[in-house]
Design an enzyme around this catalytic site. Sequence first.
Site, PDB file in Angstrom:
ATOM      1  N   SER A  25       0.874  -1.178   0.000  1.00  0.00           N
ATOM      2  CA  SER A  25       0.000   0.000   0.000  1.00  0.00           C
ATOM      3  C   SER A  25       0.905   1.221   0.000  1.00  0.00           C
ATOM      4  CB  SER A  25      -0.853   0.007   1.264  1.00  0.00           C
ATOM      5  OG  SER A  25      -1.273   1.318   1.575  1.00  0.00           O
ATOM      6  N   TYR A  79      -1.973  -1.662  10.039  1.00  0.00           N
ATOM      7  CA  TYR A  79      -2.007  -1.821   8.584  1.00  0.00           C
ATOM      8  C   TYR A  79      -0.752  -1.227   7.944  1.00  0.00           C
ATOM      9  CZ  TYR A  79      -3.788  -1.465   3.784  1.00  0.00           C
ATOM     10  OH  TYR A  79      -3.956  -1.572   2.428  1.00  0.00           O
TER      11      TYR A  79
END
Length: 270
Positions: A137, A149
């Site tokens: 990401s 995350y």
Amino acid sequence: MTEKAIALVTGAGGGLGSVVSRRLSEAGFHILLVDVETEGLERIAQTLPGSWEIHQCDVTDEGSVSQMMGRIGNDNGHLDVLVNNAGIESGALLADLSAGDWRRIFEVNVTGPFLLARAALPIWRRTRTGTIVNISSRTWLSGGSDAAYVSSKAALVGLTRALASELGYLGVTSNAVAPGFVKSQLSHVKGDPAQVEDFAQRFMEASPLNRPVTPEDVAETVAFLASPGARAITGEVVHVAAGSQMAVRVKTAAQRRVEQHAAIESEARS
Ligand SMILES: NC(=O)c1ccc[n+]([C@@H]2O[C@H](COP(=O)([O-])OP(=O)(O)OC[C@H]3O[C@@H](n4cnc5c(N)ncnc54)[C@H](O)[C@@H]3O)[C@@H](O)[C@H]2O)c1
């Protein structure tokens, strides 16, 4: 035995995984659609122009992963492309992030790709070729307000580069694709539909290219990294993020709420 080149996509039932699977199918790969949740996978499979198989597998389950990869090795003899796309996110800010959520996010986002790559090794040792594409990401670089995350996606870049170093002797490449915000099932962690829409709009405006990132944009890059044209590329991270990886910070609704409360409290104290 499948003569066609084979691509395995984890999280194939999701927003990005389904489009990546279709794009690789268009490129001529036999597709192994892998997901823990197989409901809906058959419908996605039916949209692929080429051949496919469905494998139900939790990427965090060592036994299931090695069993699946053993079957793939026996039935097909080769695995040309491994796309580690399955991923989860909690959206929780630090105060609300449980240790259990932290561990689960790392299990799916980092341990899963490690288990898949390790289980594929006997196949690659035999065939002496392979390609790993890990879906990270843009937040691994730019940061963001979901510590588990963001940290897991940075760890996945570390794994990508470690595998590039270690598996080069086998002719196996290892690269990461780091998307910006793409609307998918995962988006609900950013709030209700109106908040997701607001986030998407602010994300786009904050990105140098001032355009949304689509699953097709991500799939196109995966297809390139899976193609012979990318045979000399390894250890790389390709951001498909409309430039947002360059430290653009788009706050989630939850982050903005916390900061507003802090501002009100500080005003009340002064
Ligand atoms: N959507 C975005 O904005 C965005 C941005 C950057 C990176 N990514 C990354 O792209 C990848 C795909 O995200 P998405 O937006 O398509 O999400 P999604 O929620 O639509 O799809 C994720 C898929 O992974 C599967 N999955 C979850 N846990 C699993 C497990 N343990 N084993 C096997 N499968 C499992 C889910 O069933 C689902 O089908 C993720 O790694 C995500 O972190 C997404």
